[in-house]
Design a protein around this motif. Structure first.
Motif, PDB file in Angstrom:
ATOM      1  N   TYR A 172       0.847  -1.201   0.000  1.00  0.00           N
ATOM      2  CA  TYR A 172       0.000   0.000   0.000  1.00  0.00           C
ATOM      3  C   TYR A 172       0.878   1.246   0.000  1.00  0.00           C
ATOM      4  O   TYR A 172       2.088   1.183   0.261  1.00  0.00           O
ATOM      5  N   LEU A 173       0.257   2.403  -0.278  1.00  0.00           N
ATOM      6  CA  LEU A 173       0.893   3.706  -0.089  1.00  0.00           C
ATOM      7  C   LEU A 173       0.108   4.484   0.964  1.00  0.00           C
ATOM      8  O   LEU A 173      -1.120   4.412   0.997  1.00  0.00           O
ATOM      9  N   GLU A 212      -0.150   9.769  -0.511  1.00  0.00           N
ATOM     10  CA  GLU A 212       0.994   9.365  -1.338  1.00  0.00           C
ATOM     11  C   GLU A 212       0.491   8.801  -2.664  1.00  0.00           C
ATOM     12  O   GLU A 212      -0.279   7.848  -2.681  1.00  0.00           O
ATOM     13  N   GLU A 264       3.281   5.772  -7.443  1.00  0.00           N
ATOM     14  CA  GLU A 264       2.949   4.350  -7.396  1.00  0.00           C
ATOM     15  C   GLU A 264       3.932   3.428  -8.114  1.00  0.00           C
ATOM     16  O   GLU A 264       3.879   2.209  -7.948  1.00  0.00           O
ATOM     17  N   LEU A 267       5.912   0.933  -6.019  1.00  0.00           N
ATOM     18  CA  LEU A 267       5.023  -0.054  -5.401  1.00  0.00           C
ATOM     19  C   LEU A 267       4.588  -1.105  -6.429  1.00  0.00           C
ATOM     20  O   LEU A 267       4.524  -2.295  -6.127  1.00  0.00           O
ATOM     21  N   GLN A 326      -2.643   3.289  -4.024  1.00  0.00           N
ATOM     22  CA  GLN A 326      -2.314   4.639  -3.581  1.00  0.00           C
ATOM     23  C   GLN A 326      -3.201   5.133  -2.429  1.00  0.00           C
ATOM     24  O   GLN A 326      -4.322   4.690  -2.259  1.00  0.00           O
ATOM     25  N   SER A 327      -2.635   6.067  -1.675  1.00  0.00           N
ATOM     26  CA  SER A 327      -3.364   6.919  -0.721  1.00  0.00           C
ATOM     27  C   SER A 327      -4.365   6.154   0.160  1.00  0.00           C
ATOM     28  O   SER A 327      -5.567   6.417   0.135  1.00  0.00           O
ATOM     29  N   THR A 383       5.613  -0.745   2.035  1.00  0.00           N
ATOM     30  CA  THR A 383       5.161   0.548   1.537  1.00  0.00           C
ATOM     31  C   THR A 383       6.339   1.400   1.083  1.00  0.00           C
ATOM     32  O   THR A 383       7.487   1.170   1.493  1.00  0.00           O
ATOM     33  N   ILE A 433       7.439   5.428   0.857  1.00  0.00           N
ATOM     34  CA  ILE A 433       7.083   6.756   1.371  1.00  0.00           C
ATOM     35  C   ILE A 433       7.982   7.786   0.691  1.00  0.00           C
ATOM     36  O   ILE A 433       9.141   7.963   1.059  1.00  0.00           O
ATOM     37  N   THR A 434       7.426   8.429  -0.327  1.00  0.00           N
ATOM     38  CA  THR A 434       8.192   9.388  -1.118  1.00  0.00           C
ATOM     39  C   THR A 434       7.993  10.815  -0.634  1.00  0.00           C
ATOM     40  O   THR A 434       8.944  11.585  -0.528  1.00  0.00           O
ATOM     41  N   GLY A 450      11.734   4.485   0.171  1.00  0.00           N
ATOM     42  CA  GLY A 450      11.289   5.769  -0.357  1.00  0.00           C
ATOM     43  C   GLY A 450      12.121   6.929   0.167  1.00  0.00           C
ATOM     44  O   GLY A 450      12.870   6.807   1.132  1.00  0.00           O
TER      45      GLY A 450
END
Length: 292
Positions: free
Chosen positions: A181-182, A186, A189, A192, A211-212, A232, A234-235, A263
Motif C-alpha cells: 500500500y501507499l 501518497e 505508485e 510499489l 495509492q493513498s 510501503t 514513502i516518497t 522511499g
C-alpha cells in the motif's frame, strides 16, 4: 520553456562544463543566451542537443563531424544507434529525450528492445530505476513540467501493469503473504507496482491496496488477511516531521507482520525502527527477501 545553467547540462549529460565551453568556442555548436552578468543560460533545445551529442560521441562520432550535422541529420543518426545494442547510460539518455519530446513511439521502442534483450526485471532495475532518479533531478531543477513527468510516469505504469497481469498466479511452497500500500496522500505508485511484480514473480501472495490508503483501512485489511509482510514506499507523505511517529505507529499496530519501508522520506534518514520494521535501501534487497 526551461532554463539551465552550464552546471545543469553537465549533471544531466555527463559532459564536463569545460568541454561544453570548448565546443561553443571552437565549433559554434552551442549558442547559449547570456544574462546581464554574462552567465550562460541554456534552453530545452540545448539540453536535447547535448544529450544527442553525448550519445553520438560515445559511439565513435567525432565532435568535428557532429558539429557539421543539421538537427535532422543528428536525430537520424541517434535513431540508428538506438536500434543497436546500447549500454545502460545510453538508454537512459534516449529515454530522457523521449520524455522531453513527449515521444511515445520512441519510448515504446526503447523499452521493447531492452525487454527483449535483458528481460523485464533487468530492464526495470538497470534502466527505468536510474531514469526515474534522473526525472527527480529534472523535476527539482525545474527542467521538466508536470506534462512531461505525467506522460512518462503513466507509460511506465502501463508497462508494469501489463507485466503483472502476465504472471502466472501459482504460489510456491512456503510462499509468504504480502500486503502492499501507499500512505494516505501518497500518489507515487511506480515503485510499489514494481515491488508487486517482484514479489508475484517469486510466487508469493500479494494483496495490493495501491495509492493513498487511510491508516484505518490499512488496519482493516491487516485484520482480514493477517499478512506475513507489509510493504510501503514513502516518497512525500508523511512529511519529515511526521515520519518517525508514523514508523512507530506501524510497528505497534501490526506487531505480527514484518514491515518493509523504502522511499525518499525513509532511505538515508535518521529513522529509529521498531524490531519488526526494516528499511529497504536497494531493490535487490527486496528481491532477496521475496525469494527467501
Amino acid at each position: 520553456m526551461s532554463n539551465y545553467s552550464i552546471k545543469d547540462l553537465e549533471q544531466l549529460s555527463g559532459i564536463k562544463a569545460h568541454t561544453l565551453r570548448i565546443w561553443e568556442q571552437r565549433y559554434d555548436i552551442l549558442k547559449p543566451d547570456r544574462t546581464d552578468t554574462n552567465i550562460r543560460t541554456y534552453d530545452d533545445k540545448d539540453l536535447k542537443l547535448v544529450l544527442n551529442i553525448s550519445l553520438l560521441k560515445d559511439h565513435g562520432y567525432k565532435i568535428s563531424e557532429i558539429s557539421k550535422m543539421s538537427s535532422d541529420e543528428m536525430s537520424k543518426e541517434v535513431m540508428i544507434i538506438s536500434d543497436k545494442q546500447l549500454n545502460y547510460p545510453d538508454q537512459i539518455h534516449a529515454l530522457t529525450i523521449a520524455m522531453l519530446d513527449l515521444d511515445e513511439e520512441r519510448f515504446e521502442k526503447i523499452v521493447s528492445t531492452n525487454t527483449l534483450q535483458f528481460g523485464f526485471e533487468n530492464m526495470m532495475t538497470n534502466i527505468i530505476y536510474p531514469f526515474l532518479s534522473r526525472i527527480g533531478t529534472l523535476w527539482i531543477t525545474g527542467s521538466i513540467g508536470p506534462a512531461q513527468e505525467h506522460f512518462i510516469s503513466n507509460l511506465i505504469r502501463q508497462k508494469l501493469i501489463v507485466a503483472i497481469d502476465g504472471q502466472l498466479p501459482s504460489l510456491r511452497q512456503g510462499a509468504k503473504k504480502y500486503l502492499l500500500y501507499l500512505p494516505e496522500g501518497e500518489m507515487h505508485e511506480i515503485s510499489l507496482l514494481f515491488a508487486n511484480y517482484i514479489i508475484r514473480s517469486r510466487q508469493n501472495k500479494v494483496i495490493y491496496l495501491g495509492q493513498s490508503l487511510p491508516f484505518n483501512e490499512l488496519a482493516f485489511a491487516y485484520g482480514v488477511h493477517k499478512p506475513d509482510v507489509i510493504f510501503t514506499v514513502i516518497t512525500s507523505v508523511p512529511s519529515q516531521n511526521e515520519i518517525q511517529k508514523y514508523v512507530y505507529k506501524l510497528g505497534k499496530e501490526f506487531p505480527d507482520s514484518r514491515i518493509l519501508l523504502t522511499g525518499y522520506q525513509i532511505v538515508g534518514q535518521d529513522i529509529d525502527c521498531p524490531d519488526n520494521v526494516e528499511i529497504i535501501t536497494q531493490i535487490k534487497h527486496l528481491m532477496e527477501i521475496a525469494s527467501a
